[in-house]
Write an enzyme that holds these catalytic residues in place. Sequence first.
Site: not given
Ligand code: NAD
Ligand code: TYD
Length: 342
Positions: A125-126, A151
């Site tokens: 969503d970002e 990002y």
């Molecule tokens: P994460 O950082 O936990 O995991 C990322 C994974 O990708 C890791 O296992 C890492 O080793 C692998 N990776 C990184 N660079 C790579 C490369 N060049 N080649 C192969 N593998 C590589 O991330 P996550 O939170 O599990 O997010 C996964 C996906 O979901 C991402 O695309 C992120 O943008 C998307 N997403 C995340 C969130 C969230 O809240 N975490 C929300 C919406 C979308």
């Molecule tokens: P984060 O988990 O980094 O996700 P995103 O920035 O992708 O939404 O952060 C979630 C929210 O928490 C964001 O508003 C930033 C805030 N935050 C803190 O206040 N302290 C922290 O140490 C971190 C990592 C995030």
Amino acid sequence: MKPIFVTGGAGFIGSAFVRQILEATSDVKIINFDALTYAGNLENLNDLDAARHQFVKGDICDKDAVLKALPDETDAIFNFAAESHVDRSIASASEFVMTNVLGTQILLDAARAKNVRRFVQISTDEVMGTLPEDDAAFFTENSPIEPNSPYAASKAAAEHFVRAARETFGLDTIVTRCGNNYGQRQFPEKLIPLMISNAMNDEPLPVYGDGRNVRDWIFVEDHARAIWLAYEKGKSGESYNIGARNERQNIEVVQSILDALGKPHSLIKYVDDRLGHDRRYAIDAAKTENELGWKPLTDWETGLQKTIRWYRENQDWVNHIRNGAYRDYYKKLYGMEIAQSR
Ligand code: NAD
Ligand code: TYD
């Protein structure tokens, strides 16, 4: 067996997806392609059925490695691989351009070369930027793309290349855009696992700015199910917003974690705000609910309890991270040391 190719499957959401698909299906075989960056962790995968799950260490920016690992006629690529943390992208954006943009393009080219049936891009969503604090404002699939962090900009750029592959070459593509995930095995740089692991260690909980930024939280397994439904039922070329209608201010989240762990609110430490900090995310998931027949199954209270329980019961998993390169990252970002964990 139907082969699917999952990138980034050793990370938080990718590993939850892999686990869920192995459990929910019997005719799917997964190739899990992951570079094992700081965020990738083989401990997330160590109990999986080797007959249906093959791990390949590789970088999505390495075209030859991708082509070698990707079988002809693979049914789908699910691209989870990414640099995923906003704060790291503020400190240094180029890794984000490499993996999130160039890596996605290399996968799109490989999908065409190997005749892959469908390409599912896991977006966020970002890419839609920030919303005002107004109950009537939500992200929909038609919201403008206005990323604010490096990002988000890299994920938005990736979406544009996915669209271009479809418009130019007719590749069958789906984009999913989810809100903030929480759950088991999330790297403790993100808000919820960072606050849980600091609270468990009686360390300060750094809250940015006034703590009133709003995020729309979803349990990771609900996200994983929505991705699978988008792959099975989604219309080619469409994007799908995924969210559980669960908006929370950061301070409320942090206080709930402290309360659940029986720790004092005095551990909260307000710190300087993040640069360019998006104020509010809120997702209208009506299209996903109506077209894919999806709805979230885990409510916030249950999901948070499950998550906290997992971190309490898996302190080794946390400590392996906290005792490694994470210590330098933490000191650089927060200007504070964390204690060595036992
Ligand atoms: P994460 O950082 O936990 O995991 C990322 C994974 O990708 C890791 O296992 C890492 O080793 C692998 N990776 C990184 N660079 C790579 C490369 N060049 N080649 C192969 N593998 C590589 O991330 P996550 O939170 O599990 O997010 C996964 C996906 O979901 C991402 O695309 C992120 O943008 C998307 N997403 C995340 C969130 C969230 O809240 N975490 C929300 C919406 C979308
Ligand atoms: P984060 O988990 O980094 O996700 P995103 O920035 O992708 O939404 O952060 C979630 C929210 O928490 C964001 O508003 C930033 C805030 N935050 C803190 O206040 N302290 C922290 O140490 C971190 C990592 C995030």
